[in-house]
Design an enzyme around this catalytic site. Structure first.
Site, PDB file in Angstrom:
ATOM      1  N   SER A 182      39.377  37.838  22.218  1.00  0.00           N
ATOM      2  CA  SER A 182      38.804  39.015  22.869  1.00  0.00           C
ATOM      3  C   SER A 182      37.289  39.095  22.773  1.00  0.00           C
ATOM      4  CB  SER A 182      39.423  40.281  22.283  1.00  0.00           C
ATOM      5  OG  SER A 182      39.257  40.307  20.878  1.00  0.00           O
ATOM      6  N   HIS A 210      44.602  39.701  26.547  1.00  0.00           N
ATOM      7  CA  HIS A 210      43.538  39.558  27.552  1.00  0.00           C
ATOM      8  C   HIS A 210      43.889  38.555  28.642  1.00  0.00           C
ATOM      9  CE1 HIS A 210      40.387  42.140  26.001  1.00  0.00           C
ATOM     10  NE2 HIS A 210      40.901  41.874  24.808  1.00  0.00           N
ATOM     11  N   LYS A 241      45.140  46.853  29.482  1.00  0.00           N
ATOM     12  CA  LYS A 241      43.894  46.243  29.942  1.00  0.00           C
ATOM     13  C   LYS A 241      44.002  45.989  31.451  1.00  0.00           C
ATOM     14  CE  LYS A 241      43.387  44.443  25.282  1.00  0.00           C
ATOM     15  NZ  LYS A 241      42.638  45.545  24.698  1.00  0.00           N
TER      16      LYS A 241
HETATM   17  C1  LIG Z   1      43.541  40.174  21.491  1.00  0.00           C
HETATM   18  C2  LIG Z   1      44.025  41.595  21.479  1.00  0.00           C
HETATM   19  N1  LIG Z   1      45.291  41.830  21.101  1.00  0.00           N
HETATM   20  C3  LIG Z   1      45.786  43.088  21.080  1.00  0.00           C
HETATM   21  C4  LIG Z   1      45.012  44.160  21.437  1.00  0.00           C
HETATM   22  C5  LIG Z   1      45.589  45.547  21.365  1.00  0.00           C
HETATM   23  O1  LIG Z   1      45.950  45.986  22.640  1.00  0.00           O
HETATM   24  P1  LIG Z   1      46.018  47.538  22.954  1.00  0.00           P
HETATM   25  O2  LIG Z   1      44.641  47.977  23.317  1.00  0.00           O
HETATM   26  O3  LIG Z   1      47.009  47.636  24.058  1.00  0.00           O
HETATM   27  O4  LIG Z   1      46.486  48.229  21.706  1.00  0.00           O
HETATM   28  C6  LIG Z   1      43.705  43.968  21.844  1.00  0.00           C
HETATM   29  C7  LIG Z   1      42.875  45.134  22.268  1.00  0.00           C
HETATM   30  O5  LIG Z   1      41.860  45.441  21.775  1.00  0.00           O
HETATM   31  C8  LIG Z   1      43.186  42.647  21.871  1.00  0.00           C
HETATM   32  O6  LIG Z   1      41.925  42.426  22.228  1.00  0.00           O
END
Ligand SMILES: Cc1ncc(COP(=O)(O)O)c(C=O)c1O
Length: 393
Positions: A182, A210, A241
């Site tokens: 991310s 992502h 997202k």
């Molecule tokens: C790589 C990754 N996994 C999981 C998440 C968590 O997703 P959510 O925003 O739906 O809780 C994020 C979000 O920040 C992320 O960047």
């Protein structure tokens, strides 16, 4: 007078300020869109995970409103008591079909999906073998599981192999990576890790937060992108997202999903999504299937913007996705870059330790399918001006 037992927090905040890591929340005063108003300023928004612009897509809004009219605004219960509506089941059926798996289960967020699943799958005598840049929700899930955590250097499958070779052969092992990282925008070493998982009999898990809606056919994610169907046991995706709404899901075989119905703690102990969220996600799936030009446009914009930043001479790391970091070095410099961009009409949030390493502070940019060419050119011109001013290019 009572002593304030939280007074140490003020010291912590002062320390953040002196390290340049203190952030004030920026407030959107308009929709989450490519151009919006934040803290009273009209800006080009380069900080949203709303890759395809679905947060304001008319088809999603229409389905959300229809679901509120039909089913109300809340579910009043966790899934396992009275909080499972037919629309939740429909969404899970459609997600499994989309991901080519037997079944799927939706959690309240991607964070809950990762943390709840890792914690449920493992216990004290087991092992997690994890990329060093995996998301915080994976790290927290691993800690909650009480399994031993073995971390391999970023994308280094040889190092992962060396760890696996030393683990007891009969032990239960989870090998886990983000599909897209991310903060750096690069891809996990999926093909190599899948081969290792087979060789060392590991559970293979990928967090495709992502990649959902971005990589693979119609946005099916990195497993589809690398043609690894059937080789990843636990696929996590997010609905928060590119899908424009909120939530996370796990896709896999029936036993996995049924087990999570019984042991996934966020599923068991936290109220389910309002029906409007499930309806929004169903509409988002329809859009991925019917409007693939949005994904094409996302990639056209990504190429234009990435090329522009590199031609200007910024350090943009090794990104392979619409996430492009502009690495500034120390936190103070990254935050100054972000603030100056904002003053000039571009919102790109500064990111520092502990989200990224201390000397790799950055502003993180994400283009959207709904940015116009002139939005992106404007942003590049501002980057050129501010980057020169701060000695970054
Ligand atoms: C790589 C990754 N996994 C999981 C998440 C968590 O997703 P959510 O925003 O739906 O809780 C994020 C979000 O920040 C992320 O960047």
């Amino acid at each position: 007078m009572r002593h304030d037992p939280l007074s140490y927090l003020s010291d912590e905040i002062s320390a953040l300020k002196s390290q340049g890591l203190h952030r004030r929340l920026r407030v959107l005063e308009d929709r989450q869109a490519a151009r919006t108003t934040i803290d009273g300023r009209d800006v080009i928004n380069l900080s949203s995970n709303n890759y395809l612009g679905l947060t304001t897509h008319p088809r999603l809004e229409e389905k959300a409103l229809a679901a509120i009219a039909a089913f109300g605004v809340g579910t009043g219960s966790v899934r396992t008591i009275a909080g499972t509506m037919a629309i939740h089941m429909e969404l899970e059926r459609r997600l499994a079909e989309f991901k080519h798996t037997e079944a799927a289960v939706v959690f309240q967020s991607g964070f809950a999906a990762n943390a709840g699943t890792v914690a449920a799958l493992l216990s004290r005598e087991d092992f997690v073998v994890s990329d060093e840049l995996n998301h915080a929700s994976i790290i927290d899930g691993a800690r909650l599981s009480r399994a031993s955590i073995k971390v391999f250097p970023h994308r280094d499958a040889d190092a992962a192999r060396a760890i696996l070779r030393d683990l007891p052969p009969g032990a239960r092992k989870l090998l886990i990576t983000d599909g897209v990282f991310s903060m750096d925008g690069d891809l996990g070493a999926l093909p190599e890790l899948c081969a290792l998982a087979e060789e060392y009999s590991c559970i293979m898990m990928v967090d495709d937060a992502h990649a959902s809606g971005v990589f693979g056919r119609n946005g099916r994610g990195t497993i589809d992108h690398f043609k690894l169907h059937g080789r990843v046991d636990v696929q996590v995706g997010t609905l928060s997202k590119a899908m424009g709404a909120l939530g996370g899901y796990v896709a896999g075989n029936r036993a996995l999903i049924e087990f999570l119905h019984h042991r996934g703690r966020p599923f068991l102990f936290s109220t389910s999504h309002p029906p409007s969220v499930a309806a929004t996600c169903l509409a988002a799936l329809d859009v991925l299937l019917d409007e693939p030009h949005l994904i094409d446009q996302l990639w056209t914009n990504t190429r234009f913007f990435k090329d522009g930043l590199s031609q200007l001479g910024f350090n943009t790391g090794a990104s392979e996705s619409p996430i492009t970091p502009v690495i500034a070095g120390d936190a103070q410099k990254a935050m100054t870059l972000s603030d100056r961009l904002f003053e000039e009409g571009v919102f790109a949030q500064g990111i520092g330790f502990p989200t990224v390493a201390r000397d790799k502070a950055r502003v993180r940019t994400i283009v959207m399918a709904t940015h116009t060419r002139s939005d992106l050119q404007f942003a590049l011109d501002v980057f050129a001006k501010v980057g020169a001013e701060l000695g970054l290019i």
